[in-house]
Write an enzyme that holds these catalytic residues in place. Sequence first.
Site: not given
Length: 644
Positions: A328-331, A334, A336, A350, A447
């Site tokens: 789904l994505g990149q944080g 980590g 996700v 995550k 954050d």
Amino acid sequence: MHLHFPGKLNLFLLLNLVGISLSDPRINRAALICDPSRSSNAAAFIQSFVSAMESLNKQIGPSPFSTSVSSGNSSTVRVYALAQCMNDLSPTDCLLCFAECRTKLPACLPSNSARIFLDGCFLRYDNYSFFNESFGGDDLTVCGPNKLLGFSTSEFKRRVEDVVRNVSLGAVGNGGFCVAEREGDVAAPAVYALGQCWRSLSMGSCKQCLEKAAEELRGCSDAVEARALITGCYMRYSTENFYDEGGGGGDGGGRPNLAVILAIASSVFVAMMFVSFGVYVAHNKLSKRRKERKDLGRLSTTLSKSCLNFKYEVLEKATDYFSPSMKLGQGGSGSVYKGVLHDGTIVAVKRLFFNTRQWVDEFFNEVNLISGIQHKNLVGLLGCSIEGPESLLVYEYVPNKSLDQFLFEKNKTQVISWQQRYKIIVGAAEGLAFLHEGSKFRIIHRDIKSSNILVDEKLEAKIADFGLARCFSHDKTHLSTGIAGTLGYMAPEYLVRGQLTEKADVYSFGVLVLEVICGRKNSVYAPQSGSILQSVWEHFKSNSLAEAVDQGLRDNFPARQASNVLQIGLLCTQASANLRPSMSTVVRMLTDDDHPIPLPMQPPFLNTNVINPDASSKSSSSPFSPSPPPSSSSDPITTTFEPR
Ligand SMILES: *[C@@H]1O[C@H](CO)[C@@H](O)[C@H](O)[C@H]1NC(C)=O
Ligand SMILES: *[C@@H]1O[C@H](CO)[C@@H](O)[C@H](O)[C@H]1NC(C)=O
Ligand SMILES: *[C@@H]1O[C@H](CO)[C@@H](O)[C@H](O)[C@H]1NC(C)=O
Ligand SMILES: *[C@@H]1O[C@H](CO)[C@@H](O)[C@H](O)[C@H]1NC(C)=O
């Protein structure tokens, strides 16, 4: 530990100048490579690392190249480090690019070896002298991501071939650096290329290195751009002109005074050193505590019984073995993945980059506390898995996307209406107010930024990634990326002094509000768009706040309400923390038409009194002097999450 900053040189000024007037330091990351082997004496290694970076920092900028060998304070553990900017970067941009590397690379600690390639510079450290190396097992070529469409590939390949060859030939007679371009026409687009060897290489090794790089890039030439990231050199081609035409590293005429920036920049580095050192201290404290404790075994028994515990295998299956199609994505901490559990429940999993096993009990305690916190504007944490090879967190799945994608996605077809924006802002404010004041814990998010706000199908804002800050703060990775990753959102007192209170979140929230209303990112580095804080403040002064609203909305918004919301954004981003309202006051100001909205007293960054310290009395001029004393604890690393 107390940190003292020279009073005359002000970080605000730097950020402000950086925000409004520099060219591009090309901090886009091409690769970060961490060696899996860990130093056997992590504390000493980190200490040597910090002093190696400090010593690079003394030379880099004015010079595009620097190396250092450090053995820390008294230890015998040596760290070798090398930094190289592309020769076309100005000294100021070189410094900024290095700063970015310098804050990202610690994510690898305590690896024995790591390197980071940004498009403007390179930084590597290792436990041996590697300065003359030109090749190695970590050499990497990154093609794309986009492929060339609508043109003849064979003609394009010829052009790529031509520029990369010329770059590799030209660099040898030119101190290891060369750019080349081939103009575009109907047959194929233009191609630009740049090659750079590290200055420590002999010309012979440089030649070999660039030849290898050119060979690698030829293999990519159906992509519109590619980068060869070799041990001793960097080469990139692109259909976009990405390098600085002026070349040769002179600062242009209209730039701010370099000496001022360098001086101030060094205080940024002091701040960053402080952070690393804080981390080092925290690390030591923690290892001591760990030695004292012998009952970890008991903990894992408690854990496996807990309903918060998910089995690793279950999550592995749910995410189709972390298949890229489920990503789904990149944080910051980590990636996700979407996961579908046995019973059909959809969750977000995550996968943390770093191995938190070391911090297992802290982590679990945090998860336990946070999972009890529920609010419609917070992404719920359902549990975790810490027994498998990686640590995983399981969250409520929020369909739709992050605010960041929602707002700033390129080629987006639909403009978000005023009502939608307003709803998102109020939702985020309520979620944050709840974190600060609504539960029995006081949670500082640290954050807040558009990519950490998710927006569901009903356009309800949901704050993600909260509350784990404290357990991650013991981990260098999270802390250093947190500090660096979101420069544009960080409250000045937090950035400079590490002073963390709810007011730091209020500041970040203020930046977010301005972004949502103005429809653009508060880019710290983009020269054209400039700092959004600055431009909204200008509109405020000239009594034309409504003009700052996203052009895409045309006139489809209530001008008065829009000005009020922008004014709240400015109130939240005032330089002194104690002038900023609390989040519950913000919610009232947003939702209650009768609630008065005070006038902001200070501009976000640029304080004319700061630039001209003599212009008025100092009592109210320094943005630092009126800030409150550090909250209950003097150690910024542990103030994040306190029971009330
Ligand atoms: C450096 O070494 C000296 C003497 O060995 C010691 O007193 C001091 O605390 C050390 N400093 C750090 C930062 O470790
Ligand atoms: C340096 O790191 C390598 C692994 O990358 C390790 O094998 C070697 O022992 C280390 N050398 C020293 C002096 O620590
Ligand atoms: C690099 O230098 C070391 C000595 O400092 C030498 O032993 C080694 O052969 C050199 N390597 C290359 C590739 O030149
Ligand atoms: C590459 O070099 C050749 C020979 O010097 C020259 O004819 C050609 O125009 C150059 N191409 C580019 C793109 O600079």
